[in-house]
Design a protein around this motif. Structure first.
Motif, PDB file in Angstrom:
ATOM      1  N   VAL A 182     -10.118 -27.375   8.955  1.00 28.10           N
ATOM      2  CA  VAL A 182     -11.152 -26.716   9.760  1.00 28.10           C
ATOM      3  C   VAL A 182     -10.520 -25.971  10.933  1.00 28.10           C
ATOM      4  CG1 VAL A 182     -13.165 -27.091  11.214  1.00 28.10           C
ATOM      5  CG2 VAL A 182     -12.914 -28.367   9.096  1.00 28.10           C
ATOM      6  N   LEU A 186     -10.819 -21.927  11.893  1.00 22.25           N
ATOM      7  CA  LEU A 186     -11.576 -21.457  13.055  1.00 22.25           C
ATOM      8  C   LEU A 186     -10.707 -20.870  14.167  1.00 22.25           C
ATOM      9  CD1 LEU A 186     -14.326 -24.200  13.441  1.00 22.25           C
ATOM     10  CD2 LEU A 186     -14.355 -22.096  12.106  1.00 22.25           C
ATOM     11  N   THR A 193     -16.272 -19.937  14.668  1.00 18.00           N
ATOM     12  CA  THR A 193     -16.466 -20.998  15.643  1.00 18.00           C
ATOM     13  C   THR A 193     -17.916 -21.049  16.126  1.00 18.00           C
ATOM     14  OG1 THR A 193     -14.210 -20.586  16.359  1.00 18.00           O
ATOM     15  CG2 THR A 193     -15.549 -21.999  17.777  1.00 18.00           C
ATOM     16  N   ILE A 196     -20.143 -22.616  13.392  1.00 16.54           N
ATOM     17  CA  ILE A 196     -19.964 -24.056  13.272  1.00 16.54           C
ATOM     18  C   ILE A 196     -20.549 -24.765  14.493  1.00 16.54           C
ATOM     19  CG2 ILE A 196     -18.262 -25.916  13.088  1.00 16.54           C
ATOM     20  CD1 ILE A 196     -18.623 -24.222  10.596  1.00 16.54           C
ATOM     21  N   ALA A 442      -9.122 -23.156   3.155  1.00 13.80           N
ATOM     22  CA  ALA A 442     -10.487 -22.685   3.386  1.00 13.80           C
ATOM     23  C   ALA A 442     -10.584 -21.162   3.508  1.00 13.80           C
ATOM     24  CB  ALA A 442     -11.084 -23.375   4.603  1.00 13.80           C
ATOM     25  N   ALA A 475     -16.439 -25.799   6.225  1.00 15.52           N
ATOM     26  CA  ALA A 475     -16.263 -26.488   7.496  1.00 15.52           C
ATOM     27  C   ALA A 475     -17.384 -27.498   7.712  1.00 15.52           C
ATOM     28  CB  ALA A 475     -16.235 -25.483   8.646  1.00 15.52           C
TER      29      ALA A 475
END
Lengths: 688, 61
Positions: A182, A186, A193, A196, A442, A475
């Motif tokens: 994660v 990010l 960001t 999330i 990711a 995430a």
């Protein structure tokens, strides 16, 4: 007549699979369509399910539809509930499917798509699905006992303790590496960001709704939450484009790591209905929906694989992870081929809900085949993007440099032609400023998914949306897993500490709770932080640790299954679990050994430590360290990792010895010595 | 069709740990129509607690 027709159908399936493999293997310089990978995989799954899992169910386990399951015997409508086969399949699949099968194959794509595909298929058929099914079988025959309890009962209390310690260490590494994925996604991405961060207030709202306004209405609250999430993604694009607000959501890796550590602590101490449960709804449904969507996307778009079938990096010089194909491909792709953690799931809630023993086959074996297909899709998604872009995204800055110019020069030098313009264009397409050095799976998967999905819905203009949708999807469910995992880790710590200091085992005690949670967060936080500041990107170090640990757990589960088969006096069929167990031991112990004693500092922690301490002794500062203090820290971290690997190896070797001893004892007698719950059979026409 | 819908909803709810309330009541009252049962809300909370409680393994990986 019917019989002939039946065989004819299976012949067609087999031929289709063989043809697909031929296309994949004989590819020479041309790009291959992803449909061939899908056809090859599906035909393998069909044949394995129809023939091999049936053999295991009927000849090895001798599943008996008349034998009462724990769900029927202890039916209380709450823990033990006989559950419809399809419903339980869905539950079980949702419980085993995590981020693992999405990350491992993406990293393994550096060796080309073929090695990964072959391992995923062979691994799942002969090891992964066998393990899941065997553990589910053993637990169902023992009133739904956990893996630890079964090890204790069948192999002895010390073996049980060793297993619990092993599981605890594995959990720490898993949470650290997941959190790292994660962070990598990010870092320096205000869009990601912001999206999330928004999941937290959205979840709180949902939590209050399901607690006080409309309790239990999961469906409507999830739809409500989903709409807000989509708005967050759309609005995130505006945030990223606004020079005043964007800096508020732009963070470095270390800042994000600290935020995650703090968040993990708070989230697992708060009441579960407030934050954990609603996030769980969002992430579970989003996960299932996206997996289905991706499958549809691949079938509709039929993308071409840009990655070569095999790259030069099978020799172990690849930038994404170090080490040659054997053994490191086999630990890089853990979940999707064989995942030890499933042994804990298959001995968790599922065995308490199996309605009929014969359902163990579709649920145990079938659900794992499905997870394996998720891994195949991840491999496809990573292979449809340009190889040059793939390597730019997954190579550490220490290797390819910090600018697109440097990166494209280095990567083109490897034979994967890429220009600075291409790299900039991809970043612009997905709404980011840079895509360089985002190892962790990711972002690569997100680019691949965006590449596929924008051709179905939205066109080029929607590419940035799809990219951030994919980042959010990964995430979100990784963070949910980290929260829930921190809670689980806290209970493990409490159990373990409770054996020495009794009061610490009380889960209701606030002090014990805070202490154990702190310990849990600190332990994965340590490895996360170490990974974030690691100049080689962290994934390079932590992912092999995780892979080795997860495979070792699978080894333990398969050894337990082997001993149980011996104790059942089914020696004739013992190869079903013994062969994969030995294979996994060979792979993990070789990988562990190389991680300790290989001469190459790229692979071995100890060689790396030696190199740095030798330089330190002469007062030299080796890149990537910037000071002597950093040199010292690198050496220290190397030793921590080395000790951890040594511990994993010790655990698995100890378990092998326990298994061997008990198996010999069982072979010395002629009657079954297995510790199953005595069988009770259903009466004809009646229901217990 | 209706049955399929109902099954899909049951699957989705079980995926997040919420079990079938009606089945629970039916089971509890099978032998005694007056047996004490949790209310729907209490049942929902019990499921929630159990999902994040001890020994409920889900794969983080």
């Amino acid at each position: 007549m019917n019989q002939t027709k039946n065989w004819l159908i299976w012949l067609v399936v087999a031929l289709a699979g063989a043809a697909a493999f031929a296309v994949l293997a004989l590819e020479r310089g041309e790009t291959v369509n992803a449909v061939w990978v899908v056809v090859a995989a599906v035909s393998v799954y069909l044949i394995a399910y129809r023939f091999y899992s049936r053999f295991i169910a009927e000849s090895v386990m001798e599943l008996n539809g008349k034998r009462l399951t724990p769900a029927e015997r202890h039916n209380d409508g709450l823990d033990y509930v006989p559950t419809n086969k399809s419903v339980l399949f869905g539950h079980h699949f949702a419980a085993i499917a995590g981020a693992g099968p999405l990350v491992g194959p993406v990293l393994a794509a550096q060796m080309g798509y073929l090695p990964g595909t072959l391992w995923i298929l062979a691994g799942v058929v002969f090891a992964g699905a066998v393990q899941d099914m065997m553990v589910l079988f053993m637990s169902t025959r023992r009133d739904g006992k956990s893996l630890g309890d079964m090890v204790r009962a069948e192999l002895g209390p010390i073996a049980g303790l060793v297993t619990s310690i092993g599981v605890l260490m594995i959990m720490v590494i898993i949470l650290a590496v997941l959190a790292l994925v994660v962070v990598k996604a990010l870092m320096g991405s205000p869009w990601g960001t912001f999206t999330i961060a928004m999941t937290i207030p959205i979840a709180l709202l949902m939590g209050v709704y399901t607690r006080f306004i409309r309790p239990g209405k999961i469906g409507e609250v999830s739809v409500f939450g989903f709409v807000l999430l989509m708005l967050a993604i759309v609005y995130g694009g505006k945030v990223a484009a606004n020079p005043d607000i964007a800096p508020l959501f732009t963070y470095s890796g270390t800042a994000l790591a600290w935020a995650l550590i703090g968040y993990g602590f708070v989230a697992s101490v708060l009441p579960v209905w407030l934050l954990l449960a609603p996030r769980d709804y969002l992430s579970t449904f989003l996960k299932i929906g996206t997996i289905v969507g991706l499958a549809v996307g691949i079938v509709v778009v039929l993308p071409n694989l840009q990655m070569p079938s095999v790259t030069r990096f099978i020799d172990g010089t690849g930038p994404v992870f170090a080490g040659s194909l054997f053994p490191f491909l086999f630990i890089t792709i853990a979940c999707g081929a064989v995942s030890g953690f499933h042994a804990l799931v298959s001995s968790g809630t599922t065995p308490k809900m199996v309605e009929n023993e014969v359902h163990i086959r579709p649920i145990g074996y079938g659900a794992m085949l499905m997870e394996s297909f998720v891994a195949i899709m991840a491999l496809i998604a990573a292979s449809v993007i340009d190889p040059g872009v793939y390597f730019a995204m997954n190579s550490p800055a220490a290797v390819v440099g910090h600018t697109v110019q440097e990166a494209s020069q280095v990567i083109s030098g490897w034979g994967f032609v890429v220009t600075p313009d291409m790299l900039n264009q991809v970043a612009r397409d997905v709404g980011e400023t840079t895509i360089l050095s985002r190892a962790g799976g990711a972002p690569t998967l997100a680019v691949g998914m965006a590449h596929i999905l924008h051709q179905v819905i939205g066109g080029k203009a929607m590419m940035a949306f799809w990219y951030h949708f994919a980042i959010l999807f990964e995430a979100l469910f990784i963070l949910t897993a980290v929260d829930a995992g921190t809670r689980a880790l806290r209970f493990m710590f409490q159990d373990l500490l409770g054996t020495f200091v009794k009061p610490l085992a009380h889960t209701e005690s606030l002090i014990a709770n805070l202490l154990a949670t702190g310990l849990a967060v600190a332990s994965w936080g340590y490895f996360l932080y170490q990974g974030v500041i690691d100049p080689l990107g962290g994934i390079n170090t932590l992912w092999p640790l995780f892979g080795i640990a997860n495979q070792m757990l699978a080894g333990i589960a398969l050894m337990l299954a082997t001993v149980v088969l011996v104790k059942m006096q089914k020696v004739r069929h013992v190869w079903v679990t013994l062969v994969p167990a030995l294979g996994i031991l060979l792979v993990t112990l070789t990988a562990g050994w190389q991680k300790l004693f290989s001469a190459s500092p790229k692979i071995s922690f100890l060689a790396h430590a030696d190199k740095f301490s030798a330089a330190y002794a002469q007062g030299q500062v080796l890149a990537p360290a910037k000071s002597l203090a950093e040199m010292q820290r690198i050496v220290f971290n190397d030793y921590v990792d080395a000790v951890l690997i040594a511990l994993f190896m010790a655990v698995v070797i100890a378990m092998a010895l326990f298994a061997l001893r008990v198996a010999r004892q069982a072979l010395a007698v002629r009657w079954p010595t297995v510790k199953e719950v005595p069988a009770v059979y259903r009466e004809e026409g009646g229901h217990a | 069709m209706l049955k399929l819908m109902r099954q899909a909803v049951a699957t989705a709810r079980l995926m997040v740990g919420v079990k079938d309330y009606d089945a629970y009541v039916a089971r509890r009252r099978r032998f005694n129509p007056d047996a004490p049962v949790m209310t729907r809300d209490e049942f929902f909370r019990a499921c929630q607690e159990a999902r994040f409680g001890k020994g409920n393994g889900r794969c983080p990986c």
